[in-house]
Motif scaffolding. Structure first.
Motif, PDB file in Angstrom:
ATOM      1  N   ALA A 131       5.636  12.568  -0.960  1.00 38.42           N
ATOM      2  CA  ALA A 131       5.639  11.613   0.148  1.00 38.42           C
ATOM      3  C   ALA A 131       6.791  10.634  -0.006  1.00 38.42           C
ATOM      4  O   ALA A 131       6.884   9.919  -1.002  1.00 38.42           O
ATOM      5  N   GLY A 132       7.676  10.621   0.976  1.00 41.07           N
ATOM      6  CA  GLY A 132       8.767   9.671   1.003  1.00 41.07           C
ATOM      7  C   GLY A 132       8.456   8.538   1.956  1.00 41.07           C
ATOM      8  O   GLY A 132       7.423   8.539   2.637  1.00 41.07           O
ATOM      9  N   PRO A 133       9.336   7.524   2.043  1.00 44.69           N
ATOM     10  CA  PRO A 133       9.085   6.368   2.912  1.00 44.69           C
ATOM     11  C   PRO A 133       8.778   6.728   4.354  1.00 44.69           C
ATOM     12  O   PRO A 133       7.904   6.128   4.983  1.00 44.69           O
ATOM     13  N   ALA A 134       9.480   7.741   4.886  1.00 50.04           N
ATOM     14  CA  ALA A 134       9.277   8.100   6.290  1.00 50.04           C
ATOM     15  C   ALA A 134       7.939   8.784   6.537  1.00 50.04           C
ATOM     16  O   ALA A 134       7.493   8.892   7.679  1.00 50.04           O
ATOM     17  N   ASP A 135       7.277   9.256   5.468  1.00 50.30           N
ATOM     18  CA  ASP A 135       6.002   9.964   5.609  1.00 50.30           C
ATOM     19  C   ASP A 135       4.800   9.029   5.618  1.00 50.30           C
ATOM     20  O   ASP A 135       3.691   9.449   5.947  1.00 50.30           O
ATOM     21  N   VAL A 140       0.842  -1.203   0.000  1.00 49.48           N
ATOM     22  CA  VAL A 140       0.000   0.000   0.000  1.00 49.48           C
ATOM     23  C   VAL A 140       0.872   1.246   0.000  1.00 49.48           C
ATOM     24  O   VAL A 140       0.629   2.202  -0.749  1.00 49.48           O
ATOM     25  N   CYS A 141       1.917   1.243   0.819  1.00 46.94           N
ATOM     26  CA  CYS A 141       2.794   2.408   0.907  1.00 46.94           C
ATOM     27  C   CYS A 141       3.573   2.629  -0.386  1.00 46.94           C
ATOM     28  O   CYS A 141       3.787   3.777  -0.799  1.00 46.94           O
ATOM     29  N   GLN A 142       3.979   1.541  -1.051  1.00 43.97           N
ATOM     30  CA  GLN A 142       4.708   1.678  -2.321  1.00 43.97           C
ATOM     31  C   GLN A 142       3.878   2.440  -3.345  1.00 43.97           C
ATOM     32  O   GLN A 142       4.399   3.243  -4.114  1.00 43.97           O
ATOM     33  N   GLU A 163       8.518  -1.208   8.600  1.00 39.71           N
ATOM     34  CA  GLU A 163       7.976  -0.902   7.274  1.00 39.71           C
ATOM     35  C   GLU A 163       8.733   0.247   6.611  1.00 39.71           C
ATOM     36  O   GLU A 163       8.981   0.223   5.397  1.00 39.71           O
ATOM     37  N   GLN A 164       9.121   1.253   7.404  1.00 39.00           N
ATOM     38  CA  GLN A 164       9.938   2.341   6.854  1.00 39.00           C
ATOM     39  C   GLN A 164      11.254   1.791   6.307  1.00 39.00           C
ATOM     40  O   GLN A 164      11.685   2.155   5.206  1.00 39.00           O
ATOM     41  N   ASN A 165      11.885   0.917   7.075  1.00 42.65           N
ATOM     42  CA  ASN A 165      13.163   0.345   6.661  1.00 42.65           C
ATOM     43  C   ASN A 165      13.011  -0.443   5.362  1.00 42.65           C
ATOM     44  O   ASN A 165      13.850  -0.345   4.456  1.00 42.65           O
ATOM     45  N   LEU A 166      11.935  -1.193   5.252  1.00 53.39           N
ATOM     46  CA  LEU A 166      11.687  -1.955   4.033  1.00 53.39           C
ATOM     47  C   LEU A 166      11.436  -1.033   2.838  1.00 53.39           C
ATOM     48  O   LEU A 166      11.960  -1.267   1.745  1.00 53.39           O
TER      49      LEU A 166
END
Length: 407
Positions: free
Chosen positions: A23-27, A14-16, A34-37
């Motif tokens: 929006a970046g991974p940390a957002d 979903v985040c991808q 999940e952020q690390n992935l």
């Protein structure tokens, strides 16, 4: 704590889909796992895709590819979960979510790659250079032309590293004998901001507690101080920041002005204004509004302005690795056009002997010095006094700034 990898896959997928310019991974998730992935997948995306295409037995659906990216990121780049378990979880997820046929495809592809790993072979031995460097070909070629092969390799390796959290010691109001928490490590002064004290956090640091402490810090990468320091704002001046959100450069400017004068901070995005207001809350000199920087119109002429314009983000790829894969010449041309409009519009409101500091978090020549040279051709009543490009390293982001002065 027991981790449900099925839920992790679902959330990461979903985040991808939401990764993008704003929006970046940390957002996108509060889960550190999940952020690390997300960061890992984004950093290595073209290498993961190259492996998938090399070893898959047929055409790969996008939804299947996203699961394979997750699995390969776990297997190749991380060491928390045994590879056989990752393969089983990915296969079961695809079987339950999509179809048994796709599950068999995922299982076969992953087991082929795992077999090569077990044999000790180099997975990327015959990969193109830009894939080995985890760069899109277009960016790799541009950097080769601009910086050369050796510097491009250094850049590519540095931006694969995780960016640390940096804190800047607030300079206004003055802090007498500030107490520095033992969890912070002081960094060596940076040449573009020698009077600013920066600290990095250790793994044991509790950031929220530090920021609530008696000694006041601001979370800020050292490279972001290049432009405010170059502007040299003084108490009593009228200064504008038409691209202000989230407010880091405005805060630094307000501190340099000692909260005396007028700081016009605005941004086109209404969703970012609350953060901007919160960051500038301690300063009475700050006036905040929603404005499009291409149409920015201050109530009076300006002593100076900082223009931290929208850009390609190639200087902050440690924090925004997803931006590598959306980079294109078309988008670059669109950004250059917007940047030029912001420059030309704001120049109309600069006093005689006033200055503009143009700033990006890009390292692309088109957005930086080439943009300034074209501006000077159109606006011959301005001169270029100073410019500097900072390339990203493992210690700080990349940035560009140029100071222009009206004759």
């Amino acid at each position: 704590m027991k981790i449900n990898l099925q839920d992790t896959i679902a959330n990461v997928l979903v985040c991808q889909d939401k990764l993008g310019a704003q929006a970046g991974p940390a957002d996108l998730t509060e889960s550190k796992l999940e952020q690390n992935l997300l960061f890992t997948i984004a950093r290595h995306q073209n290498a993961l895709d190259w492996l998938i295409d090399k070893h898959a037995s047929g055409k790969v659906k996008l939804r299947t590819r996203k699961v394979l990216r997750w699995a390969l990121a776990e297997i190749i780049c991380m060491d928390g979960v045994p590879a056989p378990h990752v393969v089983d979880v990915a296969t079961a997820f695809v079987k339950r979510r999509y179809s048994p046929h796709e599950a068999g495809f995922v299982n076969a592809t992953l087991r082929t790659i795992c077999s090569i790993i077990q044999q000790g072979a180099d997975l990327f031995q015959d990969a193109p250079v830009h894939v080995k460097l985890r760069l899109p070909e277009i960016l790799w070629l541009k950097w080769i032309r601009q910086f050369g092969e050796e510097q491009t390799t250094i850049l590519a390796n540095d931006i694969l590293q995780q960016a640390s959290t940096c804190l800047r010691l607030r300079t206004f109001p003055p802090q007498k004998d500030p107490t520095i928490p033992k969890e912070l490590q002081k960094l060596q002064p940076f040449p573009w901001a020698p009077d600013q004290a920066f600290f990095t956090t250790t793994k044991r640091a509790k950031l929220k507690e530090i920021l609530k402490g008696k000694t006041k810090f601001y979370v800020q990468d050292p490279a972001t101080l290049l432009a405010p320091t170059m502007l040299q704002p003084k108490p009593g001046e009228v200064i504008a920041d038409p691209c202000a959100a989230p407010g880091g450069k405005s805060v630094a400017i307000a501190e340099m002005m000692k909260d005396c004068g007028i700081l016009l901070a605005s941004d086109v995005n209404p969703n970012k204004l609350d953060t901007l207001r919160e960051n500038l809350k301690p300063f009475t000199c700050a006036s905040i509004s929603q404005q499009d920087a291409t149409e920015f119109k201050p109530p009076s002429l300006l002593d100076g302005t900082i223009l931290d314009v929208p850009c390609s983000n190639t200087g902050v790829l440690r924090r925004r690795p997803d931006a590598k894969w959306t980079f294109s010449n078309k988008k670059l041309d669109e950004l250059v056009e917007i940047q030029a409009k912001i420059l030309d519009n704001t120049a109309k409101y600069i006093k005689k002997n006033g200055r503009i500091v143009y700033s990006t978090c890009s390292i692309e020549h088109d957005e930086n010095l080439a943009q300034i040279q074209k501006f000077l051709e159109r606006n011959q009543d301005f001169i270029l006094e100073e410019h500097q490009l900072i390339l990203p390293t493992t210690d700080h982001d990349g940035a560009f700034a140029a100071r222009l002065r009206r004759r």
